[in-house]
Design an enzyme around this catalytic site. Structure first.
Site, short mmCIF file in Angstrom:
data_model
loop_
_atom_site.label_atom_id
_atom_site.label_comp_id
_atom_site.label_asym_id
_atom_site.label_seq_id
_atom_site.Cartn_x
_atom_site.Cartn_y
_atom_site.Cartn_z
N LYS A 10 28.08 25.22 -71.48
CA LYS A 10 27.47 25.43 -72.80
C LYS A 10 28.18 26.53 -73.59
O LYS A 10 28.88 27.36 -73.01
CB LYS A 10 25.97 25.69 -72.60
CG LYS A 10 25.26 24.47 -71.96
CD LYS A 10 23.76 24.63 -71.86
CE LYS A 10 23.14 23.39 -71.19
NZ LYS A 10 21.66 23.48 -71.15
N TYR B 56 20.84 14.29 -75.65
CA TYR B 56 19.59 14.84 -75.12
C TYR B 56 18.37 14.02 -75.54
O TYR B 56 17.27 14.57 -75.64
CB TYR B 56 19.41 16.29 -75.59
CG TYR B 56 20.16 17.31 -74.76
CD1 TYR B 56 19.90 17.46 -73.39
CD2 TYR B 56 21.09 18.17 -75.33
CE1 TYR B 56 20.57 18.41 -72.62
CE2 TYR B 56 21.76 19.13 -74.57
CZ TYR B 56 21.49 19.24 -73.22
OH TYR B 56 22.14 20.19 -72.46
N PHE C 101 11.23 22.44 -77.63
CA PHE C 101 12.49 23.19 -77.72
C PHE C 101 13.66 22.34 -78.21
O PHE C 101 14.79 22.82 -78.31
CB PHE C 101 12.83 23.83 -76.37
CG PHE C 101 12.94 22.85 -75.22
CD1 PHE C 101 14.09 22.07 -75.03
CD2 PHE C 101 11.90 22.70 -74.31
CE1 PHE C 101 14.20 21.19 -73.98
CE2 PHE C 101 12.00 21.81 -73.25
CZ PHE C 101 13.15 21.04 -73.09
N ARG D 188 23.74 20.35 -59.06
CA ARG D 188 22.40 20.79 -59.49
C ARG D 188 21.98 22.04 -58.69
O ARG D 188 21.36 22.95 -59.24
CB ARG D 188 21.35 19.68 -59.28
CG ARG D 188 21.52 18.46 -60.16
CD ARG D 188 21.01 18.62 -61.56
NE ARG D 188 19.59 18.88 -61.69
CZ ARG D 188 18.99 19.08 -62.85
NH1 ARG D 188 19.69 19.04 -63.98
NH2 ARG D 188 17.70 19.33 -62.90
N ASN E 145 21.30 28.45 -70.52
CA ASN E 145 21.29 28.44 -69.06
C ASN E 145 22.61 27.95 -68.46
O ASN E 145 22.63 27.21 -67.49
CB ASN E 145 20.08 27.64 -68.55
CG ASN E 145 20.16 26.19 -69.01
OD1 ASN E 145 21.09 25.81 -69.72
ND2 ASN E 145 19.22 25.37 -68.57
N HIS F 167 25.00 22.25 -68.04
CA HIS F 167 24.18 21.06 -67.83
C HIS F 167 24.67 20.37 -66.55
O HIS F 167 25.85 20.42 -66.23
CB HIS F 167 24.34 20.12 -69.03
CG HIS F 167 23.77 18.75 -68.78
ND1 HIS F 167 22.45 18.46 -69.00
CD2 HIS F 167 24.35 17.62 -68.31
CE1 HIS F 167 22.24 17.18 -68.68
NE2 HIS F 167 23.37 16.65 -68.27
N GLU G 163 26.14 9.84 -69.14
CA GLU G 163 26.67 11.06 -69.75
C GLU G 163 28.20 11.11 -69.68
O GLU G 163 28.86 11.58 -70.61
CB GLU G 163 26.04 12.28 -69.07
CG GLU G 163 24.54 12.37 -69.38
CD GLU G 163 23.76 13.33 -68.48
OE1 GLU G 163 22.53 13.42 -68.66
OE2 GLU G 163 24.37 13.98 -67.60
#
Ligand code: ADP
Ligand code: MG
Length: 378
Positions: free
Chosen positions: A101, A139, A147, A175, A205, A208, A219
């Protein structure tokens, strides 16, 4: 003695023979018990290489699409050679999608280090930017969440790095490396995770990671579409910049993260980053100016197409001279004596495997950047 119980993996491989300019096909056999290889010439239907111990090949390298080096031949693994191999290796290897990100692009070196330490392989990578509507599409499952707008605002606020990660159980391993979505929760529950270390809050965070193999497929197709020329483009500006290539041997040795960190510590800006699998003809073309000039030319060409390389567009004060100084003398042995803290001094092995390429002539800097980001990634 070959036992009938012994595991043997078989692959259909292709080798580009530079002298004859031909694609040759071999069946490659790998025997994990003693780490030996054997090659069979498919055209002439005869043994090409009798079973020989070969320590530089590992079971983890054997997956479709990968290139492996066997006695200095770069073989591309194009198919399984038998059902045993397909069953045994085909099911375990997964591909997942990762997105770095915008706020942590300066941590990209550390992120590569962590990926490497988890034995995942970066098989695609591209620095890119996404528009509002692309991000909203990506998304879409979160569109009713409170959010959502902040999330889209955030991921469109600057460049991101999209990656395909390959390996055993890549999806769940990635993950786990990420940790819980909320960075504060990550610091409580998984202090070693990426989000605990580099995350800010619930939205910022770090990265992804796909939640299922189906999501990963969707994706990956989004960022790396099978139709050429579609999907988010690269971030190269092709102005006031120079070209750096992290060479295949350095990537295979797991040095990508360290090299990226050294570049950042020297205060250069990475304006674009992309992984390329360069074929022989393009490697020859790219190094054309060295032909007949440096004795290493053939070796340089072979090295550049021996596996994935990562190409960077570099910006900074006094470019390109300052970046050449960071790279150091092209021979790592000399670099270690004279300029030990240069990229070649730190990470190079020999004249051909000298960790990084950087543009030699100032007038070629932007041309080399364009070669990768405008021509090859057209
Ligand atoms: P993950 O990224 O772990 O799969 P989710 O799919 O639940 O997490 O959420 C997608 C993204 O939306 C998260 O990575 C994070 O950036 C953002 N997000 C999730 N939950 C919140 C929240 N409560 N507040 C703000 N942003 C959030
Ligand atoms: Mg999610």
């Amino acid at each position: 003695m070959t036992s009938f119980q012994e595991d043997r993996y078989a692959f259909l491989t292709e080798w580009h023979d530079p002298t004859a300019s031909l694609l040759r096909r071999y069946q490659l056999f790998f025997y994990p018990k003693d780490n030996s290889v054997e090659m069979f010439d498919l055209k002439y239907q005869r043994m090409f290489l009798r079973r020989t111990k070969y320590e530089d090949l590992h079971l983890e390298d054997l997956f479709l699409g990968n290139r492996v080096t066997v006695f200095s031949r770069q073989l591309k693994l194009i198919d399984y050679g038998d059902q045993f191999t397909a069953n045994k290796l085909g099911s375990k290897i997964e591909k997942t999608f990762a997105l770095v990100k915008p706020d942590v692009l300066n941590k990209i070196g550390d992120i590569f280090e962590l990926i490497y330490s988890a034995k995942l392989i970066v098989t695609k990578a591209k620095m890119t930017t996404v528009t509002w509507s692309q991000a909203a599409d990506f998304y879409v499952e979160h569109q009713s969440k409170p959010f959502f707008n902040n999330l889209i605002q955030f991921v469109t606020s600057g460049p991101v790095v999209a990656m395909e990660l390959t390996g055993d159980e890549a999806m769940s391993i990635w993950r786990t490396l990420l940790g819980p979505a909320d960075s504060a929760a990550a610091r409580q529950e998984a202090p070693q995770s990426l989000r605990a270390k580099f995350g800010t809050d619930a939205i910022r965070n770090v990265c992804h990671g796909s939640e299922s193999l189906a999501a990963a497929a969707r994706e990956l197709e989004f960022f790396f579409p099978s139709t050429v020329g579609h999907g988010p483009g690269n971030t190269a500006v092709c102005e006031d910049s120079t070209c750096c290539i992290i060479k295949p041997h350095a990537i295979a040795e797991g040095l990508t993260g360290k090299i990226l960190n050294s570049i950042r510590e020297a205060r250069f800006k990475i304006a674009a980053l992309q992984l390329f699998n360069i074929d022989y003809a393009n490697a020859e073309e790219f190094y054309e100016i060295y032909k007949g000039v440096v004795t290493e030319y053939p070796g340089m060409v072979t090295e550049l197409c021996s596996g994935p390389c990562i190409v960077l567009e570099i910006q900074g004060a006094d470019i390109p001279k300052s970046f050449r100084e960071l790279c150091g003398p092209s021979d790592p042995e000399i670099a270690r004596l004279l300029r030990p803290n240069t990229l070649r001094g730190l990470y190079g092995k020999d004249k051909v495997r000298n960790a990084v390429h950087c543009t030699d002539l100032p007038e070629d800097s932007v041309l080399e950047v364009q070669y990768f980001f405008r021509i090859l990634d057209g």
